[in-house]
Design a protein around this motif. Structure first.
Motif, PDB file in Angstrom:
ATOM      1  N   ALA A  85      -9.012 -10.154 -44.341  1.00 50.42           N
ATOM      2  CA  ALA A  85      -8.538 -11.536 -44.460  1.00 50.42           C
ATOM      3  C   ALA A  85      -7.573 -11.875 -43.322  1.00 50.42           C
ATOM      4  N   ASN A  86      -6.775 -10.910 -42.894  1.00 54.41           N
ATOM      5  CA  ASN A  86      -5.811 -11.153 -41.825  1.00 54.41           C
ATOM      6  C   ASN A  86      -6.509 -11.456 -40.501  1.00 54.41           C
ATOM      7  N   GLU A  87      -7.631 -10.800 -40.268  1.00 58.49           N
ATOM      8  CA  GLU A  87      -8.385 -11.087 -39.042  1.00 58.49           C
ATOM      9  C   GLU A  87      -8.940 -12.503 -39.087  1.00 58.49           C
ATOM     10  N   LEU A 106       2.414  -6.305 -39.857  1.00 60.27           N
ATOM     11  CA  LEU A 106       2.209  -6.564 -41.277  1.00 60.27           C
ATOM     12  C   LEU A 106       1.713  -5.282 -41.946  1.00 60.27           C
ATOM     13  N   GLU A 107       2.563  -4.251 -41.928  1.00 60.65           N
ATOM     14  CA  GLU A 107       2.152  -2.940 -42.408  1.00 60.65           C
ATOM     15  C   GLU A 107       2.784  -2.564 -43.739  1.00 60.65           C
ATOM     16  N   SER A 165       0.353 -12.645 -48.883  1.00 62.75           N
ATOM     17  CA  SER A 165      -0.467 -13.729 -49.441  1.00 62.75           C
ATOM     18  C   SER A 165      -1.840 -13.817 -48.774  1.00 62.75           C
ATOM     19  N   ILE A 166      -2.124 -12.930 -47.835  1.00 62.67           N
ATOM     20  CA  ILE A 166      -3.359 -13.037 -47.046  1.00 62.67           C
ATOM     21  C   ILE A 166      -4.421 -12.135 -47.680  1.00 62.67           C
ATOM     22  N   TYR A 187       1.492 -10.671 -54.421  1.00 61.62           N
ATOM     23  CA  TYR A 187       1.315  -9.245 -54.132  1.00 61.62           C
ATOM     24  C   TYR A 187       2.525  -8.815 -53.318  1.00 61.62           C
ATOM     25  N   LEU A 188       3.305  -7.886 -53.863  1.00 56.28           N
ATOM     26  CA  LEU A 188       4.611  -7.557 -53.311  1.00 56.28           C
ATOM     27  C   LEU A 188       4.652  -6.110 -52.817  1.00 56.28           C
ATOM     28  N   CYS A 189       5.378  -5.889 -51.737  1.00 60.95           N
ATOM     29  CA  CYS A 189       5.613  -4.555 -51.197  1.00 60.95           C
ATOM     30  C   CYS A 189       7.106  -4.263 -51.295  1.00 60.95           C
TER      31      CYS A 189
END
Length: 226
Positions: A85-87, A106-107, A165-166, A187-189
């Motif tokens: 999705a990020n791409e 975004l890791e 969110s991606i 979605y949380l890190c």
């Protein structure tokens, strides 16, 4: 008859307590890459989730659930869905904007030792919920309040948090076995960090600037374009 609880005095916080609340608000950051590998102890994670669970909710329906992911292989599968999705997202920008987007690290999904998918059960509380009779999305807003509680509590504990969110909604549903009636809200890190940006990272890296507060306040009625 339900037992009636006594009211307690709404006394102001002490100066130190008040300063701590504002410090958590003003120094909270969306962490994308600076996570340390140190595990979050269960008792600390439970404190964060308990803070989230004490968020306000319309009709006291408490519509949230928290799906905890710690295994590296689970987080790797989520990262693969994010990466696709990020791409796609990168291709939506052009020129310097696309280059800046691609430079952002975004890791968090793979580096943060704990990932949490926060959901909203839109059927909890029944068909008619006090306070949601005329705005069906109040349950979603309540769940966002839970995420904000969790975020501020994490900051107080020295734990960084990033909100990813991606994603394609269908990918997360498949990977996490989430039923159709359940809304995916965040979605949380989460993980310990030893430093944070003094300003939001997107501001530091020139993506956007904070809008002056005075430009956002209207008195009495809307004063912008109709």
């Amino acid at each position: 008859m339900p037992e009636i609880c006594a009211l307690t005095q709404a006394t102001p916080f002490s100066d130190a307590e008040r300063d701590a609340v504002y410090k958590a608000i003003h120094t909270r950051r969306d962490v994308r890459d600076q996570f340390l590998p140190d595990a979050i102890p269960d008792e600390v994670l439970n404190k964060l989730l308990n803070a989230a669970h004490h968020a306000p909710s319309v009709g006291f329906m408490q519509p949230w659930n928290f799906i905890i992911l710690r295994a590296q292989e689970d987080r790797d599968r989520i990262w693969q869905a994010f990466s696709r999705a990020n791409e796609e997202a990168a291709e939506m920008f052009s020129g310097d904007r696309q280059a800046t987007y691609r430079s952002l690290k975004l890791e968090g999904i793979r580096k943060a030792p704990v990932n949490i998918c926060v959901t909203c059960d839109r059927t909890r509380g029944g068909e008619v919920v006090l306070g949601r009779t005329h705005n069906r999305d109040m349950d979603l807003y309540s769940t966002v309040c839970a995420i904000q509680n969790l975020w501020l509590a994490a900051r107080a504990e020295g734990i960084g948090m990033g909100w990813v969110s991606i994603f394609h909604d269908a990918d997360l549903r498949t990977l996490l076995n989430i039923p159709k009636r359940i809304a995916i809200v965040g979605y949380l890190c989460l993980g310990y960090v030893d430093e944070l940006y003094e300003q939001p990272e997107l501001e530091v890296k020139g993506w956007a600037r904070r809008t002056p507060l005075e430009d956002l306040i209207f008195e009495g009625k809307w004063q912008g374009e109709p």
